[in-house]
Enzyme design. Sequence first.
Site, PDB file in Angstrom:
ATOM      1  N   TYR A   1       0.828  -1.217   0.000  1.00  0.00           N
ATOM      2  CA  TYR A   1       0.000   0.000   0.000  1.00  0.00           C
ATOM      3  C   TYR A   1       0.852   1.254   0.000  1.00  0.00           C
ATOM      4  CZ  TYR A   1      -4.074  -2.918   0.396  1.00  0.00           C
ATOM      5  OH  TYR A   1      -5.046  -3.853   0.115  1.00  0.00           O
TER       6      TYR A   1
ATOM      7  N   ARG B   1       1.673   1.979  -3.608  1.00  0.00           N
ATOM      8  CA  ARG B   1       0.516   2.529  -4.336  1.00  0.00           C
ATOM      9  C   ARG B   1       0.230   3.962  -3.884  1.00  0.00           C
ATOM     10  NH1 ARG B   1      -4.265  -1.499  -3.699  1.00  0.00           N
ATOM     11  NH2 ARG B   1      -5.287  -0.067  -5.162  1.00  0.00           N
TER      12      ARG B   1
ATOM     13  N   ASN C   1     -12.826   2.718  -5.915  1.00  0.00           N
ATOM     14  CA  ASN C   1     -11.421   3.106  -5.934  1.00  0.00           C
ATOM     15  C   ASN C   1     -10.997   3.660  -4.586  1.00  0.00           C
ATOM     16  OD1 ASN C   1     -11.552   2.388  -8.604  1.00  0.00           O
ATOM     17  ND2 ASN C   1     -11.727   4.494  -9.365  1.00  0.00           N
ATOM     18  N   VAL C   2      -9.736   3.419  -4.284  1.00  0.00           N
ATOM     19  CA  VAL C   2      -9.187   3.921  -3.014  1.00  0.00           C
ATOM     20  C   VAL C   2      -8.297   5.140  -3.257  1.00  0.00           C
ATOM     21  CG1 VAL C   2      -9.357   1.669  -1.859  1.00  0.00           C
ATOM     22  CG2 VAL C   2      -7.257   2.234  -3.129  1.00  0.00           C
ATOM     23  N   ASP C   3      -8.177   5.544  -4.546  1.00  0.00           N
ATOM     24  CA  ASP C   3      -7.400   6.756  -4.831  1.00  0.00           C
ATOM     25  C   ASP C   3      -8.260   7.984  -4.523  1.00  0.00           C
ATOM     26  OD1 ASP C   3      -8.085   5.982  -8.231  1.00  0.00           O
ATOM     27  OD2 ASP C   3      -8.907   7.725  -7.205  1.00  0.00           O
TER      28      ASP C   3
ATOM     29  N   HIS D   1     -14.580   0.780  -0.778  1.00  0.00           N
ATOM     30  CA  HIS D   1     -13.485  -0.128  -0.419  1.00  0.00           C
ATOM     31  C   HIS D   1     -12.372   0.562   0.341  1.00  0.00           C
ATOM     32  CE1 HIS D   1     -14.831  -2.845  -4.004  1.00  0.00           C
ATOM     33  NE2 HIS D   1     -15.645  -2.933  -2.959  1.00  0.00           N
TER      34      HIS D   1
ATOM     35  N   GLY E   1     -15.801   2.294 -15.744  1.00  0.00           N
ATOM     36  CA  GLY E   1     -14.492   1.751 -15.385  1.00  0.00           C
ATOM     37  C   GLY E   1     -14.500   0.652 -14.357  1.00  0.00           C
ATOM     38  N   THR E   2     -15.565  -0.167 -14.344  1.00  0.00           N
ATOM     39  CA  THR E   2     -15.564  -1.310 -13.436  1.00  0.00           C
ATOM     40  C   THR E   2     -16.017  -2.557 -14.171  1.00  0.00           C
ATOM     41  OG1 THR E   2     -16.487  -2.306 -11.413  1.00  0.00           O
ATOM     42  CG2 THR E   2     -17.866  -0.666 -12.541  1.00  0.00           C
ATOM     43  N   SER E   3     -15.347  -3.674 -13.868  1.00  0.00           N
ATOM     44  CA  SER E   3     -15.685  -4.944 -14.538  1.00  0.00           C
ATOM     45  C   SER E   3     -16.935  -5.575 -13.929  1.00  0.00           C
ATOM     46  CB  SER E   3     -14.502  -5.908 -14.393  1.00  0.00           C
ATOM     47  OG  SER E   3     -14.269  -6.190 -13.016  1.00  0.00           O
TER      48      SER E   3
END
Length: 231
Positions: free
Chosen positions: A53, A56, A87-89, A104, A170-172
Site C-alpha cells: 500500500y 501505491r 477506488n481507493v485513490d 473499499h 471503469g468497473t468490470s
Amino acid sequence: MKKLVVLSGSGISAESGIRTFRDMGGLWEEFDVMEVASPRAWEMNRSLVLRFYNERRKALASVHPNAAHTGLAALEKEFDVQIITQNVDDLHERAGSSKILHLHGELKKARCTVNEEEVCDIEGWELKEGDLSSGGYQLRPHIVWFGEPVTAIEEAIPLVNRADILLVIGTSLNVYPAAGLINYKRHDVPVYVIDPGEPQGIRSMKVTFINKKATEGIVDFIRMVKTNDLS
Ligand code: APR
C-alpha cells in the site's frame, strides 16, 4: 436537480496512470491478492502488506485526475452528482467532486487495528510498523480487504435507489456487493456504461453502452445526458 449516481471503478483512473486489477498488466497479475489484501496477509506478513500500500500511495502522489474525473465534477453544475467509487485513490476528490462514497476504503487514510472507527489521514506516503493509533495500537491501511465486510454498502443502496440517472464507469462489475448496486435502481432509471471492454453481465442489461475509454466516453455521456435529461 436530477440525481446522477456514478458507480466508478479502477478503469476511470487508468488514463491517469493507475493500474486496474483484472486487465492485462493489472495489479492482480503481479500480486497474489490474498498475500497483500486480506486479514490473513496482515497477520502473516504485515511488512509486505504495508509495502504494497505504501508503493501505491507513493505512486498516487505523481498522478492527476483525468478528463473523466473532471467531467463528472463539472456536471455538478447541472445535476446532484453522487460518486460511489470502488477506488481507493483520491482522484475524484482532487477533480473537485463534492459527494463521494468510498466503498473499499481510502489509500491515504489509516485506521486503528483495534478500534476500527478510529480513522486518520496518513501524513506523507508511508505507513510503518510502530505507527500507532491514539489508543496505542498499530495503524493499518483504511482499506476493505477481501473477506471483510463492505460496511459502506448500507449507505450506497439508498443512494442508488434515489438516482434519476445511473452511470457505471471503469468497473468490470466482478466484485460484490459493489457490482450488485446496479440492481437497486428504480426500474425506469436509465443506465449508461462507459468502458472500452465489456463489464460482467452487461449484455443482459438494458443500458446505453459507450464502449470507449473513460476520457472519451465521458464526452459522449455528457452530451447524451444533457440532451436527454436536461430538456
Ligand atoms: N476507461 C474506462 N474503463 C477502463 C479503462 C479506461 N481507460 N481501462 C480499463 N477499463 C475497464 C476495464 O475494461 C474493466 O471493465 O475498467 C474495468 C477494470 O476492472 P477491474 O480491474 O476488475 O477493476 P474494478 O472493477 O474496479 O475492481 C473492483 O476489485 O480487486 C478489487 O477492491 C478491488 O475495488 C476493486 C474491485
